[in-house]
Every structure is written in C-alpha cells, then in structure tokens.
Design a protein around this motif. Structure first.
Motif, PDB file in Angstrom:
ATOM      1  N   GLY A 236       0.784  -1.226   0.000  1.00 30.29           N
ATOM      2  CA  GLY A 236       0.000   0.000   0.000  1.00 30.29           C
ATOM      3  C   GLY A 236       0.813   1.271   0.000  1.00 30.29           C
ATOM      4  N   ASN A 237       2.140   1.167  -0.056  1.00 32.22           N
ATOM      5  CA  ASN A 237       2.962   2.381  -0.080  1.00 32.22           C
ATOM      6  C   ASN A 237       2.834   3.117  -1.408  1.00 32.22           C
ATOM      7  OD1 ASN A 237       4.024   1.990   2.542  1.00 32.22           O
ATOM      8  ND2 ASN A 237       5.569   0.585   1.745  1.00 32.22           N
ATOM      9  N   THR A 238       2.863   2.365  -2.506  1.00 31.01           N
ATOM     10  CA  THR A 238       2.721   2.958  -3.835  1.00 31.01           C
ATOM     11  C   THR A 238       1.683   2.168  -4.624  1.00 31.01           C
ATOM     12  OG1 THR A 238       4.516   1.602  -4.760  1.00 31.01           O
ATOM     13  CG2 THR A 238       5.114   3.757  -3.842  1.00 31.01           C
ATOM     14  N   TRP A 239       1.066   2.841  -5.609  1.00 30.85           N
ATOM     15  CA  TRP A 239      -0.005   2.245  -6.391  1.00 30.85           C
ATOM     16  C   TRP A 239       0.174   2.601  -7.865  1.00 30.85           C
ATOM     17  CZ3 TRP A 239      -4.026  -0.450  -3.854  1.00 30.85           C
ATOM     18  CH2 TRP A 239      -4.023  -0.337  -2.454  1.00 30.85           C
ATOM     19  N   ARG A 240      -0.306   1.717  -8.727  1.00 30.75           N
ATOM     20  CA  ARG A 240      -0.393   2.044 -10.148  1.00 30.75           C
ATOM     21  C   ARG A 240      -1.738   1.569 -10.681  1.00 30.75           C
ATOM     22  NH1 ARG A 240       0.972  -2.307 -13.597  1.00 30.75           N
ATOM     23  NH2 ARG A 240       1.684  -4.157 -12.450  1.00 30.75           N
ATOM     24  N   GLN A 241      -2.242   2.311 -11.647  1.00 31.06           N
ATOM     25  CA  GLN A 241      -3.552   1.987 -12.198  1.00 31.06           C
ATOM     26  C   GLN A 241      -3.432   0.879 -13.231  1.00 31.06           C
ATOM     27  OE1 GLN A 241      -5.776   5.363 -13.517  1.00 31.06           O
ATOM     28  NE2 GLN A 241      -7.622   4.177 -13.975  1.00 31.06           N
ATOM     29  N   LEU A 242      -4.386  -0.055 -13.194  1.00 29.37           N
ATOM     30  CA  LEU A 242      -4.460  -1.148 -14.157  1.00 29.37           C
ATOM     31  C   LEU A 242      -5.479  -0.776 -15.232  1.00 29.37           C
ATOM     32  CD1 LEU A 242      -4.625  -4.112 -11.606  1.00 29.37           C
ATOM     33  CD2 LEU A 242      -2.587  -3.128 -12.670  1.00 29.37           C
ATOM     34  N   GLY A 243      -5.158  -1.099 -16.490  1.00 26.05           N
ATOM     35  CA  GLY A 243      -6.093  -0.656 -17.511  1.00 26.05           C
ATOM     36  C   GLY A 243      -6.126  -1.447 -18.798  1.00 26.05           C
ATOM     37  N   LYS A 244      -5.102  -2.258 -19.082  1.00 25.78           N
ATOM     38  CA  LYS A 244      -5.051  -2.926 -20.373  1.00 25.78           C
ATOM     39  C   LYS A 244      -6.187  -3.936 -20.503  1.00 25.78           C
ATOM     40  CE  LYS A 244      -1.922  -5.264 -23.570  1.00 25.78           C
ATOM     41  NZ  LYS A 244      -0.560  -5.825 -23.774  1.00 25.78           N
ATOM     42  N   GLY A 245      -7.082  -3.689 -21.447  1.00 23.76           N
ATOM     43  CA  GLY A 245      -8.240  -4.550 -21.647  1.00 23.76           C
ATOM     44  C   GLY A 245      -9.491  -4.066 -20.946  1.00 23.76           C
ATOM     45  N   LEU A 246      -9.353  -3.123 -20.021  1.00 23.77           N
ATOM     46  CA  LEU A 246     -10.506  -2.545 -19.339  1.00 23.77           C
ATOM     47  C   LEU A 246     -11.032  -1.349 -20.127  1.00 23.77           C
ATOM     48  CD1 LEU A 246      -9.194  -2.553 -15.645  1.00 23.77           C
ATOM     49  CD2 LEU A 246     -10.957  -4.055 -16.602  1.00 23.77           C
ATOM     50  N   PRO A 247     -12.300  -1.013 -19.956  1.00 17.69           N
ATOM     51  CA  PRO A 247     -12.813   0.177 -20.637  1.00 17.69           C
ATOM     52  C   PRO A 247     -12.220   1.444 -20.034  1.00 17.69           C
ATOM     53  CG  PRO A 247     -14.447  -0.677 -19.115  1.00 17.69           C
ATOM     54  CD  PRO A 247     -13.328  -1.682 -19.142  1.00 17.69           C
ATOM     55  N   GLY A 248     -12.218   2.498 -20.809  1.00 20.39           N
ATOM     56  CA  GLY A 248     -11.776   3.781 -20.287  1.00 20.39           C
ATOM     57  C   GLY A 248     -12.868   4.457 -19.483  1.00 20.39           C
ATOM     58  N   HIS A 249     -12.478   5.463 -18.719  1.00 22.83           N
ATOM     59  CA  HIS A 249     -13.421   6.297 -17.976  1.00 22.83           C
ATOM     60  C   HIS A 249     -14.275   5.466 -17.011  1.00 22.83           C
ATOM     61  CE1 HIS A 249     -12.237   9.427 -20.757  1.00 22.83           C
ATOM     62  NE2 HIS A 249     -12.625   8.679 -21.769  1.00 22.83           N
ATOM     63  N   ILE A 250     -13.607   4.650 -16.197  1.00 21.55           N
ATOM     64  CA  ILE A 250     -14.313   3.813 -15.226  1.00 21.55           C
ATOM     65  C   ILE A 250     -14.916   4.685 -14.133  1.00 21.55           C
ATOM     66  CG2 ILE A 250     -13.996   2.079 -13.413  1.00 21.55           C
ATOM     67  CD1 ILE A 250     -11.946   0.721 -15.201  1.00 21.55           C
ATOM     68  N   VAL A 251     -16.167   4.409 -13.820  1.00 19.35           N
ATOM     69  CA  VAL A 251     -16.847   5.086 -12.722  1.00 19.35           C
ATOM     70  C   VAL A 251     -16.634   4.324 -11.419  1.00 19.35           C
ATOM     71  CG1 VAL A 251     -19.096   5.742 -11.786  1.00 19.35           C
ATOM     72  CG2 VAL A 251     -18.584   6.155 -14.198  1.00 19.35           C
ATOM     73  N   GLN A 252     -16.857   3.008 -11.449  1.00 17.64           N
ATOM     74  CA  GLN A 252     -16.820   2.198 -10.233  1.00 17.64           C
ATOM     75  C   GLN A 252     -16.407   0.781 -10.589  1.00 17.64           C
ATOM     76  OE1 GLN A 252     -20.643   1.594  -8.459  1.00 17.64           O
ATOM     77  NE2 GLN A 252     -19.870   0.645  -6.595  1.00 17.64           N
ATOM     78  N   ALA A 262      -3.800 -16.793  -7.099  1.00 17.38           N
ATOM     79  CA  ALA A 262      -3.899 -15.378  -6.754  1.00 17.38           C
ATOM     80  C   ALA A 262      -3.767 -14.439  -7.945  1.00 17.38           C
ATOM     81  CB  ALA A 262      -2.846 -15.032  -5.705  1.00 17.38           C
ATOM     82  N   LYS A 263      -3.207 -14.886  -9.042  1.00 15.09           N
ATOM     83  CA  LYS A 263      -3.112 -14.012 -10.211  1.00 15.09           C
ATOM     84  C   LYS A 263      -4.417 -13.949 -10.996  1.00 15.09           C
ATOM     85  CE  LYS A 263       1.870 -14.026 -11.022  1.00 15.09           C
ATOM     86  NZ  LYS A 263       1.974 -12.563 -10.810  1.00 15.09           N
ATOM     87  N   THR A 264      -5.381 -14.781 -10.616  1.00 13.79           N
ATOM     88  CA  THR A 264      -6.680 -14.765 -11.285  1.00 13.79           C
ATOM     89  C   THR A 264      -7.614 -13.814 -10.550  1.00 13.79           C
ATOM     90  OG1 THR A 264      -6.401 -17.042 -12.044  1.00 13.79           O
ATOM     91  CG2 THR A 264      -8.638 -16.158 -12.015  1.00 13.79           C
ATOM     92  N   LEU A 265      -8.136 -12.852 -11.286  1.00 10.32           N
ATOM     93  CA  LEU A 265      -8.992 -11.814 -10.723  1.00 10.32           C
ATOM     94  C   LEU A 265     -10.278 -11.713 -11.529  1.00 10.32           C
ATOM     95  CD1 LEU A 265      -6.313  -8.950 -10.569  1.00 10.32           C
ATOM     96  CD2 LEU A 265      -6.785 -10.622  -8.774  1.00 10.32           C
ATOM     97  N   PHE A 266     -11.315 -11.238 -10.867  1.00 11.25           N
ATOM     98  CA  PHE A 266     -12.537 -10.814 -11.546  1.00 11.25           C
ATOM     99  C   PHE A 266     -12.848  -9.398 -11.087  1.00 11.25           C
ATOM    100  CE2 PHE A 266     -14.138 -14.568 -13.688  1.00 11.25           C
ATOM    101  CZ  PHE A 266     -15.090 -14.045 -14.556  1.00 11.25           C
ATOM    102  N   ALA A 267     -13.467  -8.634 -11.970  1.00  8.39           N
ATOM    103  CA  ALA A 267     -13.902  -7.289 -11.604  1.00  8.39           C
ATOM    104  C   ALA A 267     -15.241  -6.998 -12.256  1.00  8.39           C
ATOM    105  CB  ALA A 267     -12.875  -6.249 -12.036  1.00  8.39           C
ATOM    106  N   ALA A 268     -16.158  -6.484 -11.461  1.00 11.56           N
ATOM    107  CA  ALA A 268     -17.383  -5.896 -11.994  1.00 11.56           C
ATOM    108  C   ALA A 268     -17.088  -4.421 -12.225  1.00 11.56           C
ATOM    109  CB  ALA A 268     -18.537  -6.071 -11.019  1.00 11.56           C
ATOM    110  N   VAL A 269     -17.285  -3.961 -13.445  1.00 11.67           N
ATOM    111  CA  VAL A 269     -16.856  -2.617 -13.839  1.00 11.67           C
ATOM    112  C   VAL A 269     -18.035  -1.848 -14.421  1.00 11.67           C
ATOM    113  CG1 VAL A 269     -15.349  -1.292 -15.372  1.00 11.67           C
ATOM    114  CG2 VAL A 269     -14.498  -3.382 -14.279  1.00 11.67           C
ATOM    115  N   ARG A 270     -18.140  -0.591 -14.015  1.00  7.80           N
ATOM    116  CA  ARG A 270     -19.169   0.286 -14.581  1.00  7.80           C
ATOM    117  C   ARG A 270     -18.525   1.544 -15.146  1.00  7.80           C
ATOM    118  NH1 ARG A 270     -22.900   1.756 -10.290  1.00  7.80           N
ATOM    119  NH2 ARG A 270     -24.279   0.083 -10.960  1.00  7.80           N
ATOM    120  N   THR A 271     -18.956   1.905 -16.352  1.00  5.48           N
ATOM    121  CA  THR A 271     -18.671   3.224 -16.901  1.00  5.48           C
ATOM    122  C   THR A 271     -20.006   3.966 -16.988  1.00  5.48           C
ATOM    123  OG1 THR A 271     -19.002   2.642 -19.232  1.00  5.48           O
ATOM    124  CG2 THR A 271     -16.829   2.178 -18.274  1.00  5.48           C
ATOM    125  N   LYS A 272     -20.021   5.099 -17.632  1.00 11.05           N
ATOM    126  CA  LYS A 272     -21.280   5.826 -17.779  1.00 11.05           C
ATOM    127  C   LYS A 272     -22.229   5.138 -18.748  1.00 11.05           C
ATOM    128  CE  LYS A 272     -19.413  10.398 -16.683  1.00 11.05           C
ATOM    129  NZ  LYS A 272     -19.195  11.788 -17.169  1.00 11.05           N
TER     130      LYS A 272
END
Length: 361
Positions: A236-252, A262-272
């Motif tokens: 938690g000292n430093t962070w970077r944003q993940l984005g490759k393959g995700l939509p732009g302008h994420i709201v939540q 542990a390298k397998t993740l799921f995300a529910a993603v909302r844009t506008k």
C-alpha cells in the motif's frame, strides 16, 4: 376415516413432489431456506469465521450488526448500543477471530441511503465495541484484514454522498485502527468502492476508486470518470492503475481475487454507458470480457454494482451477486441463475468459507 386417508395421500404426494424436486432440476429453488433475520432488508455486510463455520455476522444497511453461533438458525443483535445502525462492511481477522472490524455507513449510493460515523472494533467477538476513527468518511464500502496480522487493515472510504470531502479514498492502519493513513486518493470528489488483499501475499493489494455523487432529489446521481482499478505490490505504499483490456473512464469497480490462484482476478466494472464483468489471469496486467452474457454484470435492484466472489478452492467457480445470484463453473464463460426469487431481487454480497466452500452465506 375418509378425511384421514385423504390427508395421508395428499401428504405423501407432496412429500414425493418435494423429494423429486430437490433431487432434480428444481433443487436450487426448493432446497434453500431463509435463515434470517426476518425482514432484514438489503444487506451489504456479511462475514463468517473460517475456523468456526457455525459463526456468522451480518448487517442490514441500516439495521445494526447481528451474530449467529448456530449456522444461522438464530441471530442476536450485538451493535444496538452504538450511535449508528448504518453498516457497510464487516471483517473478521483470520489470525484472531475475536477481532472484528465494522465499517459504518452503507457504502452504496442510492436515493434512500444512510450514513455512518467511521470504523468500530471488537476484540471479544462482538461483545463490546470501540470507535476507532474515520468519522467524517460517512460511508465505508469495504474493509479487509491482513490474514496474518490482525492489526493491519485497509479501508475503502466512499466519502460524503452529497458533496465533496477530504476523508475518502483508501486508508491503511498498521496498529489495529489507532491511527489511519490515507494511501490511495484521487481528490475530494473521488472515493473508494473496494479494497482486497492477496491472502497468499499480503503485500499485494488491489483497490477501486469511485467518483459519484447523489443529488438532493429522488434518483438524481452524477458520475465522474475519476475511478479505476489500482494495484500495490509493496503493502500500500505505492499504487499504479491497471487498464489494459478494461474500458476507459471507469466510474466504479468491485474486485475479487481467487484464493487458490492469486493471479486470477474478476472485476465488476461500470462506466457511464456499460456495466460488465472482466477477468484477468496475470494479476491485473491484462483483462478480458470472458462472457457475452450481460446478466451477471448488470446492476442490482437499486442500480448497485454486482459483487463477484471465487470459490476458494476452484478458480473456475465464480459467483456474482446481482438481481439474482449467478454462478459460473467454467471461469465466467457461461452463467446460470443459482439463487433468486423467492427471496428477493437484490443480492448484495456472497461470503464463502475459505476452508469449506460448501458453507456459503
């Protein structure tokens, strides 16, 4: 005697029907039972104790905290002496189940929301409580405890729902909540919707920022695009944003980590414009939409983003709590309605015992 014979025949027929249904295609409907509390309302905060499978905690968003010690057969209110009943998150320390953290403020943006006054802690499994801090955060969307250290916690603070404030974002405590440090922050308009710790390597932490504001009128909500999914590999000292393959302008976004891989993740993603599920198999470096089925990614009853969870033993089994609770057994490619009405159309969360995936709350 005729009425007796009729009763026996009818009872036998009903018994056969139920037995057949439970063994057949209606198993998921007829073999479920509501374990209460009765009329609990929508419930975002649920948690169990991995080492004590009979113990559950749950909190309706404006009903205080309840505890069961008999697998959900009976529930007892344990938070009624506190000044708030609005609850957004509960977490039990895996290394010490007597330590329970509660985040107040339901952590959801909707016209009938309720706010809280920060973080509470119990060191005696819910018998007594101490207020810790983050009082001005108003809405705690998620909190997680280091699996090896009950004093190290991360908190996703959504912030004021109706206006800007500084006390929002992701906070970390290394001393059991005596002090909190803001470790991930956008600005006074961007809060946090989720934070998750890699159970195998607690230095790896994922978090989601969320820019949203409620209007003073019914169903008035404003979304910004200051959200996104972030990763830290140094605790938690430093962070970077993940984005490759995700939509732009994420709201939540809401995040899930597969405990067994542990390298397998799921995300529910909302844009506008969209709400969709995404999967990563390389620790968030790249993402893809694993399914063309839109249903498990759609908003819940009040428009809330679904919560996704993995089976702790099998990363191919995934659950999505949405309008109904969806289940996939092929890594998210196909989905079946696993739990729905009767019982409501507003499934807000799923907790799965990490030691025994058959125990699900």
């Amino acid at each position: 005697m005729r009425w007796l014979r009729t009763t026996i025949v009818i009872g036998f027929a009903i018994g056969l029907g139920i037995g057949y249904a439970c063994a057949g295609e209606f198993d998921s409907i007829l073999c479920w039972r509501n374990i209460g509390p009765y009329r609990g309302g929508r419930t975002r905060a649920v948690c169990g104790v991995a080492s004590q499978p009979n113990v559950f905690y749950m909190a309706p968003v404006n009903g205080g905290v309840f505890k069961s010690i008999d697998y959900g057969r009976t529930w007892r209110p344990i938070f009624d002496d506190q000044p708030t009943a609005s609850i957004g998150a509960i977490a039990v320390a895996p290394s010490n189940p007597s330590v329970v953290y509660v985040g107040s403020g339901e952590g959801l943006h909707r016209p009938d929301l309720s706010i809280g006054d920060g973080i509470y802690k119990s060191t005696d499994a819910g018998n007594t409580w101490t207020h810790l801090g983050l009082r001005n955060g108003q809405q705690i969307a998620q909190l997680v405890v280091d699996p090896k250290n009950a004093e190290r916690i991360f908190v996703a603070v959504a912030g004021h729902p109706y206006g800007p404030n500084e006390e929002r974002g992701v906070y970390r405590s290394l001393d059991g909540g005596k002090t909190f440090e803001k470790v991930l922050y956008g600005d006074e308009n961007v809060g946090a919707s989720d934070v998750q710790i890699d159970l195998g390597n607690p230095q790896v932490v994922y978090a989601a920022l969320w820019e949203s504001r409620e209007a003073p009128w019914e169903n008035g909500v404003f979304h910004g695009d200051g959200g996104g999914i972030f990763k830290s590999t140094d605790g938690g000292n430093t962070w970077r944003q993940l984005g490759k393959g995700l939509p732009g302008h994420i709201v939540q976004a809401n995040i899930a980590i597969a405990a067994s891989t542990a390298k397998t993740l799921f995300a529910a993603v909302r844009t506008k414009t969209i709400a969709k599920l995404y999967r990563s198999d390389d620790g968030g470096e790249t993402w893809n939409g694993p399914t063309d089925d839109p249903r498990p990614g759609l908003g819940i009853g009040g428009g809330d983003l679904p919560v996704v969870r993995f089976d702790p033993k099998n990363p191919q089994i995934v659950y999505s709590a949405s309008v109904v609770c969806w289940k996939s057994t092929d890594g998210g490619k196909t989905w079946d309605g696993w739990r729905g009405a009767p019982g409501g159309d507003d499934y807000q969360n799923v907790w799965i015992n990490p030691n025994n995936p058959d125990v699900i709350l």
